[in-house]
Design a protein around this motif. Structure first.
Motif, PDB file in Angstrom:
ATOM      1  N   GLY A  66       0.811  -1.206   0.000  1.00  0.00           N
ATOM      2  CA  GLY A  66       0.000   0.000   0.000  1.00  0.00           C
ATOM      3  C   GLY A  66       0.850   1.264   0.000  1.00  0.00           C
ATOM      4  N   ILE A  67       1.886   1.295   0.836  1.00  0.00           N
ATOM      5  CA  ILE A  67       2.780   2.461   0.893  1.00  0.00           C
ATOM      6  C   ILE A  67       3.486   2.653  -0.439  1.00  0.00           C
ATOM      7  CG2 ILE A  67       4.870   3.377   1.967  1.00  0.00           C
ATOM      8  CD1 ILE A  67       3.978   1.933   4.559  1.00  0.00           C
ATOM      9  N   PHE A  68       3.989   1.552  -1.006  1.00  0.00           N
ATOM     10  CA  PHE A  68       4.706   1.629  -2.277  1.00  0.00           C
ATOM     11  C   PHE A  68       3.803   2.176  -3.381  1.00  0.00           C
ATOM     12  CE2 PHE A  68       5.999  -0.216  -6.339  1.00  0.00           C
ATOM     13  CZ  PHE A  68       7.332   0.170  -6.397  1.00  0.00           C
ATOM     14  N   LEU A  69       2.583   1.663  -3.482  1.00  0.00           N
ATOM     15  CA  LEU A  69       1.664   2.130  -4.516  1.00  0.00           C
ATOM     16  C   LEU A  69       1.292   3.594  -4.314  1.00  0.00           C
ATOM     17  CD1 LEU A  69      -0.700  -0.961  -4.856  1.00  0.00           C
ATOM     18  CD2 LEU A  69       1.079  -0.224  -6.449  1.00  0.00           C
ATOM     19  N   PHE A  70       1.134   4.004  -3.054  1.00  0.00           N
ATOM     20  CA  PHE A  70       0.774   5.399  -2.782  1.00  0.00           C
ATOM     21  C   PHE A  70       1.876   6.354  -3.217  1.00  0.00           C
ATOM     22  CE2 PHE A  70       0.933   9.098   0.067  1.00  0.00           C
ATOM     23  CZ  PHE A  70      -0.273   9.688  -0.264  1.00  0.00           C
ATOM     24  N   VAL A  71       3.136   6.050  -2.871  1.00  0.00           N
ATOM     25  CA  VAL A  71       4.217   6.963  -3.242  1.00  0.00           C
ATOM     26  C   VAL A  71       4.409   6.991  -4.758  1.00  0.00           C
ATOM     27  CG1 VAL A  71       5.367   6.692  -1.007  1.00  0.00           C
ATOM     28  CG2 VAL A  71       6.044   5.236  -2.909  1.00  0.00           C
ATOM     29  N   GLN A  72       4.166   5.844  -5.420  1.00  0.00           N
ATOM     30  CA  GLN A  72       4.245   5.837  -6.880  1.00  0.00           C
ATOM     31  C   GLN A  72       3.121   6.663  -7.499  1.00  0.00           C
ATOM     32  OE1 GLN A  72       6.769   4.530  -8.597  1.00  0.00           O
ATOM     33  NE2 GLN A  72       7.680   3.861  -6.681  1.00  0.00           N
ATOM     34  N   TRP A  73       1.931   6.607  -6.900  1.00  0.00           N
ATOM     35  CA  TRP A  73       0.801   7.396  -7.386  1.00  0.00           C
ATOM     36  C   TRP A  73       1.084   8.890  -7.238  1.00  0.00           C
ATOM     37  CZ3 TRP A  73      -2.413  10.959  -5.017  1.00  0.00           C
ATOM     38  CH2 TRP A  73      -3.535  11.342  -5.770  1.00  0.00           C
ATOM     39  N   VAL A  74       1.646   9.294  -6.105  1.00  0.00           N
ATOM     40  CA  VAL A  74       1.984  10.704  -5.902  1.00  0.00           C
ATOM     41  C   VAL A  74       2.993  11.161  -6.950  1.00  0.00           C
ATOM     42  CG1 VAL A  74       3.094  12.350  -4.341  1.00  0.00           C
ATOM     43  CG2 VAL A  74       1.462  10.676  -3.439  1.00  0.00           C
ATOM     44  N   ARG A  75       4.009  10.325  -7.222  1.00  0.00           N
ATOM     45  CA  ARG A  75       5.007  10.675  -8.233  1.00  0.00           C
ATOM     46  C   ARG A  75       4.341  10.848  -9.611  1.00  0.00           C
ATOM     47  NH1 ARG A  75       8.197   6.701  -7.561  1.00  0.00           N
ATOM     48  NH2 ARG A  75       9.942   7.718  -6.517  1.00  0.00           N
ATOM     49  N   VAL A  79       4.048  14.320 -11.892  1.00  0.00           N
ATOM     50  CA  VAL A  79       4.622  14.366 -13.243  1.00  0.00           C
ATOM     51  C   VAL A  79       3.558  14.771 -14.256  1.00  0.00           C
ATOM     52  CG1 VAL A  79       5.568  12.931 -15.097  1.00  0.00           C
ATOM     53  CG2 VAL A  79       6.502  12.766 -12.785  1.00  0.00           C
ATOM     54  N   LEU A  80       2.352  14.204 -14.146  1.00  0.00           N
ATOM     55  CA  LEU A  80       1.277  14.560 -15.076  1.00  0.00           C
ATOM     56  C   LEU A  80       0.874  16.025 -14.942  1.00  0.00           C
ATOM     57  CD1 LEU A  80      -0.983  11.373 -14.843  1.00  0.00           C
ATOM     58  CD2 LEU A  80       0.527  12.044 -16.720  1.00  0.00           C
ATOM     59  N   MET A  81       0.872  16.544 -13.705  1.00  0.00           N
ATOM     60  CA  MET A  81       0.535  17.949 -13.511  1.00  0.00           C
ATOM     61  C   MET A  81       1.566  18.861 -14.167  1.00  0.00           C
ATOM     62  SD  MET A  81      -2.363  18.239 -12.024  1.00  0.00           S
ATOM     63  CE  MET A  81      -2.794  16.863 -13.106  1.00  0.00           C
ATOM     64  N   ILE A  82       2.849  18.514 -14.020  1.00  0.00           N
ATOM     65  CA  ILE A  82       3.897  19.321 -14.660  1.00  0.00           C
ATOM     66  C   ILE A  82       3.739  19.288 -16.178  1.00  0.00           C
ATOM     67  CG2 ILE A  82       6.385  19.539 -15.032  1.00  0.00           C
ATOM     68  CD1 ILE A  82       6.783  18.404 -12.209  1.00  0.00           C
ATOM     69  N   GLN A  83       3.438  18.101 -16.720  1.00  0.00           N
ATOM     70  CA  GLN A  83       3.227  17.986 -18.165  1.00  0.00           C
ATOM     71  C   GLN A  83       2.039  18.820 -18.625  1.00  0.00           C
ATOM     72  OE1 GLN A  83       2.909  13.713 -18.631  1.00  0.00           O
ATOM     73  NE2 GLN A  83       5.042  13.554 -19.303  1.00  0.00           N
ATOM     74  N   CYS A  84       0.965  18.799 -17.855  1.00  0.00           N
ATOM     75  CA  CYS A  84      -0.222  19.581 -18.230  1.00  0.00           C
ATOM     76  C   CYS A  84       0.082  21.078 -18.253  1.00  0.00           C
ATOM     77  CB  CYS A  84      -1.361  19.301 -17.246  1.00  0.00           C
ATOM     78  SG  CYS A  84      -2.103  17.660 -17.437  1.00  0.00           S
TER      79      CYS A  84
END
Length: 270
Positions: A66-75, A79-84
């Protein structure tokens, strides 16, 4: 060839022919035999205790997932926000928006990984440990591995040393790193003007017969590690020493200054 009850050490290479080895430990390349030791009795568990620990480990693993998936989701979200933002600015400032966006993404991903690892360790240093793989500390350390980073994108650049320092490695000036991997950064010291070849590994831990062990690694100034060299835990290498290509400095070695070490296991070359 391997039979029952064999312990295979780090970086051991085993021939495909010859006698089948049983009830022994194997180290080196070509391998030499060592007595197969019994795990430390202080860590013995009853059958009931073992079942309880395994169930607890399953729950711990689920939390780690759960922790691993959460930190990957935040990353990914960042990244998508910067691209947008970069795409939105493209109409106003053109290609420069995409270039700045790409650089910003690279910087964010690197700094995020550094911050994540340091926050997870409480901005403190790891300490040498000796415990069972069923101990909760080892479970925490295993989670630390899953969340840690290796800044390989910076191999061969002046920024690699700076990044290692931010990750907790004690590292001197003018160190050239062409692709070293360090698992426990805060247990490692690298002297000034050292050279770390591509594919080198500084591994400050081992798991031996159900026991987790970790200890410090110290490379003196002007140490040179050849391509693919491997340095195990509890090793101290003196100033001006050269470790050859694909050599394996085994645990507990105290390597004298201004020497040359070659082979697996590494031995002083005279």
């Amino acid at each position: 060839r391997l039979g029952d009850n064999c312990f295979v050490g780090t970086k051991t290479m085993i021939p495909v022919d010859g006698d089948v080895r049983r009830d022994v430990g194997l180290l080196g390349s070509p391998p030499f035999e060592i007595p197969r030791t019994r795990p430390d009795q202080q860590f013995d568990l009853t059958r009931t205790e073992l079942k309880d620990r395994l169930r607890a480990k399953d729950r711990y693993n689920l939390a780690t997932i759960g922790i691993f998936l959460f930190v990957q989701w935040v990353r990914l979200y960042a990244v998508l926000m910067i691209q947008c933002v970069a795409v939105a600015l493209y109409g106003d400032i053109g290609f420069s928006a995409l270039a700045v966006g790409a650089v910003s993404i690279g910087a964010f991903v690197l700094l995020y990984a550094i911050a994540l690892e340091r926050v997870f360790t409480g901005f403190g240093a790891l300490k040498p440990r000796y415990c069972s793989i069923y101990d909760r500390y080892f479970w925490w350390h295993e989670r630390f591995w899953k969340l840690s980073t290796q800044p390989s994108v910076l191999n061969g650049t002046p920024f690699k040393g700076v990044t290692w320092r931010l990750l907790g490695v004690r590292i001197g000036r003018r160190v050239y790193d062409d692709g070293c991997s360090i698992s426990e950064k805060t247990l490692v010291t690298i002297g000034a003007e050292s050279t770390l070849g591509a594919g080198t590994v500084l591994q400050a831990h081992s798991m031996e017969d159900g026991i987790f062990k970790s200890d410090r690694i110290v490379l003196g100034p002007r140490t040179s590690l050849g391509t693919g060299a491997f340095v195990h835990y509890d090793v101290s290498i003196g100033e001006g020493t050269r470790v050859g290509i694909d050599s394996f400095v085994m645990k507990g070695e105290s390597v004298p200054a201004a020497s040359v070490w070659l082979g697996n296991p590494a031995r002083e070359y005279r």
